[in-house]
Structures are given as structure tokens and as C-alpha cells.
Motif scaffolding. Structure first.
Motif, short mmCIF file in Angstrom:
data_model
loop_
_atom_site.label_atom_id
_atom_site.label_comp_id
_atom_site.label_asym_id
_atom_site.label_seq_id
_atom_site.Cartn_x
_atom_site.Cartn_y
_atom_site.Cartn_z
N GLN A 140 0.82 -1.23 0.00
CA GLN A 140 0.00 0.00 0.00
C GLN A 140 0.85 1.27 0.00
O GLN A 140 0.31 2.36 -0.03
CB GLN A 140 -0.91 0.00 1.24
CG GLN A 140 -2.00 -1.05 1.20
CD GLN A 140 -2.77 -1.15 2.51
OE1 GLN A 140 -2.36 -0.60 3.52
NE2 GLN A 140 -3.90 -1.84 2.47
N GLY A 141 2.17 1.10 0.12
CA GLY A 141 3.04 2.27 0.08
C GLY A 141 3.21 2.97 1.42
O GLY A 141 3.81 4.04 1.50
N VAL A 142 2.65 2.38 2.49
CA VAL A 142 2.85 2.97 3.83
C VAL A 142 4.31 2.75 4.23
O VAL A 142 4.97 3.64 4.75
CB VAL A 142 1.89 2.33 4.86
CG1 VAL A 142 2.12 2.92 6.25
CG2 VAL A 142 0.45 2.51 4.41
N ILE A 143 4.80 1.53 4.01
CA ILE A 143 6.23 1.24 4.13
C ILE A 143 6.80 1.35 2.72
O ILE A 143 6.38 0.62 1.83
CB ILE A 143 6.45 -0.16 4.75
CG1 ILE A 143 6.00 -0.15 6.21
CG2 ILE A 143 7.90 -0.60 4.61
CD1 ILE A 143 5.99 -1.50 6.88
N LYS A 144 7.71 2.32 2.55
CA LYS A 144 8.07 2.68 1.17
C LYS A 144 9.30 1.96 0.62
O LYS A 144 9.24 1.32 -0.41
CB LYS A 144 8.27 4.19 1.09
CG LYS A 144 6.97 4.94 1.37
CD LYS A 144 7.18 6.44 1.41
CE LYS A 144 5.86 7.14 1.73
NZ LYS A 144 5.42 6.89 3.15
N ARG A 145 10.42 2.11 1.31
CA ARG A 145 11.67 1.61 0.75
C ARG A 145 12.21 0.41 1.51
O ARG A 145 12.94 -0.42 0.96
CB ARG A 145 12.69 2.75 0.74
CG ARG A 145 14.07 2.37 0.28
CD ARG A 145 15.01 3.57 0.29
NE ARG A 145 16.39 3.16 0.12
CZ ARG A 145 17.22 2.86 1.14
NH1 ARG A 145 16.79 2.92 2.39
NH2 ARG A 145 18.46 2.50 0.91
N LEU A 146 11.88 0.33 2.78
CA LEU A 146 12.39 -0.72 3.67
C LEU A 146 12.09 -2.12 3.13
O LEU A 146 10.94 -2.42 2.82
CB LEU A 146 11.73 -0.54 5.05
CG LEU A 146 12.13 -1.48 6.17
CD1 LEU A 146 13.45 -1.03 6.78
CD2 LEU A 146 11.04 -1.53 7.25
N HIS A 147 13.12 -2.96 3.06
CA HIS A 147 12.88 -4.37 2.75
C HIS A 147 12.37 -5.06 4.01
O HIS A 147 13.01 -4.99 5.06
CB HIS A 147 14.19 -5.06 2.35
CG HIS A 147 14.65 -4.73 0.97
ND1 HIS A 147 15.74 -5.35 0.39
CD2 HIS A 147 14.17 -3.86 0.06
CE1 HIS A 147 15.90 -4.87 -0.83
NE2 HIS A 147 14.98 -3.95 -1.05
N LEU A 148 11.24 -5.72 3.91
CA LEU A 148 10.75 -6.53 5.04
C LEU A 148 11.24 -7.94 4.82
O LEU A 148 10.84 -8.60 3.85
CB LEU A 148 9.22 -6.49 5.08
CG LEU A 148 8.60 -5.16 5.48
CD1 LEU A 148 7.10 -5.18 5.22
CD2 LEU A 148 8.87 -4.84 6.96
N GLU A 149 12.10 -8.38 5.69
CA GLU A 149 12.79 -9.67 5.46
C GLU A 149 12.44 -10.66 6.57
O GLU A 149 12.30 -10.29 7.73
CB GLU A 149 14.29 -9.39 5.39
CG GLU A 149 15.18 -10.61 5.51
CD GLU A 149 16.03 -10.53 6.78
OE1 GLU A 149 16.00 -11.52 7.54
OE2 GLU A 149 16.70 -9.51 7.01
N GLY A 150 12.29 -11.91 6.18
CA GLY A 150 12.02 -12.96 7.15
C GLY A 150 13.26 -13.80 7.40
O GLY A 150 14.10 -13.96 6.51
N TRP A 151 13.37 -14.32 8.60
CA TRP A 151 14.52 -15.13 8.99
C TRP A 151 14.09 -16.57 9.19
O TRP A 151 13.04 -16.83 9.78
CB TRP A 151 15.11 -14.56 10.29
CG TRP A 151 16.37 -15.24 10.77
CD1 TRP A 151 17.64 -14.83 10.55
CD2 TRP A 151 16.46 -16.43 11.58
NE1 TRP A 151 18.53 -15.71 11.15
CE2 TRP A 151 17.83 -16.69 11.79
CE3 TRP A 151 15.52 -17.32 12.13
CZ2 TRP A 151 18.28 -17.78 12.53
CZ3 TRP A 151 15.96 -18.40 12.86
CH2 TRP A 151 17.35 -18.62 13.05
N CYS A 152 14.89 -17.51 8.70
CA CYS A 152 14.61 -18.92 9.00
C CYS A 152 15.90 -19.73 8.90
O CYS A 152 16.95 -19.19 8.54
CB CYS A 152 13.54 -19.49 8.07
SG CYS A 152 14.07 -19.68 6.37
N ARG A 153 15.80 -21.00 9.25
CA ARG A 153 16.98 -21.87 9.14
C ARG A 153 17.26 -22.16 7.66
O ARG A 153 16.33 -22.19 6.85
CB ARG A 153 16.72 -23.18 9.89
CG ARG A 153 16.56 -23.00 11.39
CD ARG A 153 16.17 -24.31 12.05
NE ARG A 153 14.88 -24.81 11.52
CZ ARG A 153 14.34 -25.99 11.83
NH1 ARG A 153 14.96 -26.80 12.67
NH2 ARG A 153 13.18 -26.35 11.32
#
Ligand SMILES: [Zn+2]
Length: 411
Positions: free
Chosen positions: A66-79
Motif C-alpha cells: 500500500q506504500g505505507v512502508i516505502k523503501r524498507l525491505h521486510l525480510e524474514g529469517w529462518c533456518r
């Protein structure tokens, strides 16, 4: 040619997995929004394989769409195993960024896997996990060597090259036990970077009180070798045991230390002026006070009392201050209501709710919309168990469907 330094904040992963401290999902969401405002490159937003994180992660991915979070990569962590990669994409099909982790030191191979995994098996498993993530559509992926600081350098080089060949975008060097020092890490990371020509992430812990020093020194080693570097940080240094590299301190070190200022190309999006806001919010959300002497954001960071110091600071602040309060976003008077105040929350009604929102300049289309948002604010307050901040109330009003999802957990 030298590389560039980016920041990857891991508060929402390393910070929250820490013993005795925790965050509500709404607060994790606010941190992602604030990290984006601060120009941070990436947030290690959580665990896509963990059931109670799924709604929160998917809702935050929606905020990005929706463009509320603009540039930040949202990253997930796992094994770094194929089973986890499959589960990640089953739980969060829209996820674009991942970091996957495997232990690499002999101590851990023996101590954790009890000798059941050979080095060759480690390389093969991680390579398969990387290729699978690529097949499933990941856009960027980092590969972590857990306990890298106790792993032989040639093994790390072999591991990083395997990662590079299997589709990773960068290699995460973990000083998991916080045992590195800033002098030797520079050469070590430089050697590794020259051998691999592969971007390096520094993930450092604070057992010896040197997490920031080791992080910036390692990053300098990488950029001097011509590759980009990424420093893993947490807000106020919250993290496992003695904590992680503090976000604000790392930026201050890169911008103001004699040896690094003007010599390291820090991601130009990083806005140090957002430090005060994000540090204060994290402290509030975690229920942990900021130490009085915390760099930049501690209560005493710009305080002077003793005769010689006060006299010097009054004549010229540069006598005793390396940077100004305004540089870290301080200096605005904070207005808190000390008289009559109306709040809205878990047990609030419509009149008080309308009063609070009109002060924020938010009006509702009709009564039913106002009542729906009121109910959501009640649930949000039940969830955070502390007074909702103005920004939290704004998020609730403007993105109710996202907040509803963030608040939903189905055990
Ligand atoms: Zn860690």
C-alpha cells in the motif's frame, strides 16, 4: 573502488527473541514504519515459520504494497534448510526478502548437531535451500554463517562462495558470541571480501562491549575491499544476552568518528534525525528505560554540570559536544498533558474516542465507522497493554484492516 554501507535492523528478530523482553505485534509494526522513515535499508521483521508471526508479517507486507512502508525491505529469517523455505512461502507467499542461517563452526557442528552433519552436508543443504528460495521467487536473500567468528577463515570463504554460486545476494558474518575485536576484524573481513568479492553483513553481539566497534570496523574492511557492507543493528542495542550493535551508535560512529567520517559511504537514505523518535518508542514498547549515558539518546548525552564543563559548553558547545542534540532529532520541547486528559483504549467509549481523534485531526465518515475504529482501538490497547500512542491511533484509523490482521492470532 570502495563499497557502500547499508543498515539492516534486526530488532524485530534478534531483539524480540531475547529472554525476558518482548514486543506486541502492533509495536513491531510501528518499528517497521519508523525504520522505513529513518531510511534503514532492511528490517529483519520476524519468523515466517512461526505461527503467531504469520498474520503480523502478511499485514506488514500489505503495508508495503500500500506504500505505507516505502523503501524498507521486510525480510524474514529462518533456518537454511529446504523444509523451512517451503514453510516460509506457504505461510507468507508475498515475502520477497529472506535471511537463512546455518551454524558453521566446529564447536557448533559438534555441540549442536552432535557430529551428525558433516561440513559437506552443511554446504549441500544450504545450497539446496538457497536454490529453492530462488525457485520460489525470493527477490533478495542473505546467507548466514552462525558462529562465523569461531569458524576458520578458509571455511567461511568456501561457505560464502557456495552462497554466491547458489543464488545468495550477500553473506552474513555472525560474531554470535561477541568475541571479536575491532583491530583484527578489519583484516579478517577485508581478506574474506577480497577472496569472495561478495557483499558482507556484520552481525555482532556485545559480550565485550564492542559490538558497534567490531561492526563498523568489519564494514570498513569490506568496503575497502570494494564490496558493499551491511551492518546488523538493533534499536537501543536490545538483543540476545548483552545485546547487539546499537543502531544509533553505529550511525554516529560512521558519521562522526575521526577515522571514519567522510571516509565511509553510508547509505544516503539514513536519517539520523529520526534517532530520538525510534529509540524512545522502542524503549516505551519494550518497557525498558534508555540508559542515562546512552550515545545520542540517553538523558545525559548533552547534559553538563561540573564547573569547567558547563562553562565550556556555554561558551561553545563544541568544547564538550561532538554533535548537536538536533543531529539525533532532539531539542523539540515535548508537550505532555499534565492537567485534564481524555484517552481512549480498552474500556473507552465513543465520546472520549471522538474527542481523542478530533485532536489528531481525524474525522470519521459516519457513526458506524467511528464505532468500528473504536472497537479496534479497544482491542489494540488490550493487545499492547499500555496507552496507545498518537501514531498507533493514526495507524488504527487509517489502516484498520492491517491492524485487525496484526492483532489476530489463532492458537
Ligand atoms: Zn544475533
Amino acid at each position: 573502488m570502495s563499497g557502500k554501507v547499508y543498515l539492516i535492523d534486526v530488532t524485530n528478530r534478534d531483539g524480540v527473541q531475547t529472554s525476558r523482553i518482548l514486543l506486541p505485534k502492533l509495536s513491531k509494526t510501528m518499528l517497521n514504519i519508523y525504520l522505513d522513515e529513518m531510511g534503514i535499508y532492511q528490517s529483519e521483521a520476524g519468523f515466517p515459520t512461526l505461527k503467531h508471526e504469520i498474520n503480523y508479517l502478511n499485514a506488514n507486507l500489505m503495508l508495503a504494497r500500500q506504500g505505507v512502508i516505502k523503501r524498507l525491505h521486510l525480510e524474514g529469517w529462518c533456518r537454511a534448510i529446504p523444509e523451512d523455505i517451503k514453510l516460509v512461502f506457504k505461510n507468507c507467499p508475498g515475502i520477497k526478502h529472506l535471511n537463512i542461517s546455518m551454524s558453521t563452526s566446529d564447536v557448533m557442528l559438534q555441540g549442536k548437531f552432535q557430529g551428525k552433519r558433516s561440513w559437506e552436508n552443511i554446504l549441500k543443504t544450504v545450497s539446496e535451500a538457497l536454490k529453492l528460495a530462488r525457485d520460489l521467487g525470493v527477490e533478495t536473500i542473505g546467507v548466514t554463517a552462525e558462529d562465523a567468528s569461531r569458524t576458520e577463515l578458509d571455511r567461511l570463504i568456501e561457505f560464502a562462495l557456495m552462497g554466491k554460486e547458489s543464488g545468495a545476494d550477500r553473506f552474513r558474518y555472525c560474531d554470535t558470541l561477541g568475541a571479536d575485536d575491532p583491530i583484527t576484524i578489519y583484516e579478517k573481513i577485508k581478506t574474506l571480501s577480497l577472496a569472495t568479492k561478495f557483499p558482507v553483513e556484520m552481525h555482532c553481539h556485545n559480550e565485550l562491549g564492542m559490538a558497534e566497534a567490531v561492526s563498523v570496523s568489519g564494514a570498513k574492511g569490506a568496503v575497502d575491499a570494494g564490496v558493499d557492507s551491511y551492518i546488523n543493528t538493533t534499536i537501543n542495542g536490545y538483543g540476545e544476552r548483552a545485546g547487539n550493535c546499537d543502531l544509533v551508535s553505529a550511525v554516529l560512529g560512521l558519521k562522526y568518528s575521526h577515522g571514519l567520517k567522510d571516509k565511509v559511504h553510508l547509505d544516503e537514505h539514513v536519517d539520523l534525525k529520526k534517532s530520538w523518535k525510534i529509540a524512545r518508542y522502542a524503549s516505551y514498547a519494550f518497557n525498558l528505560p534508555i540508559p542515562i549515558s546512552q550515545p545520542g539518546v540517553g538523558a545525559n548525552a548533552f547534559a553538563h554540570e561540573s564547573g569547567i564543563h558547563a562553562d565550556g559548553a556555554l561558551k561553545d558547545s563544541r568544547n564538550y559536544e561532538l554533535y548537536d542534540p538536533e543531529d539525533v532529532g532532539r531539542g523539540e520541547p515535548e508537550l505532555t498533558e499534565t492537567g485534564r486528559v481524555i484517552t481512549t483504549g480498552e474500556y473507552g467509549g465513543i465520546k472520549g474516542f471522538r474527542h481523542v481523534f478530533s485532536k489528531l485531526g481525524i474525522e470519521f465518515r459516519d457513526d458506524s465507522e467511528a464505532r468500528r475504529i473504536l472497537e479496534l482501538a479497544q482491542y489494540a490497547n488490550l493487545h499492547t497493554q499500555k496507552p496507545l500512542t498518537d501514531d498507533e491511533l493514526r495507524l488504527i484509523a487509517h489502516h484498520p484492516e492491517v491492524v485487525r490482521s496484526v492483532l489476530t492470532v489463532n492458537p
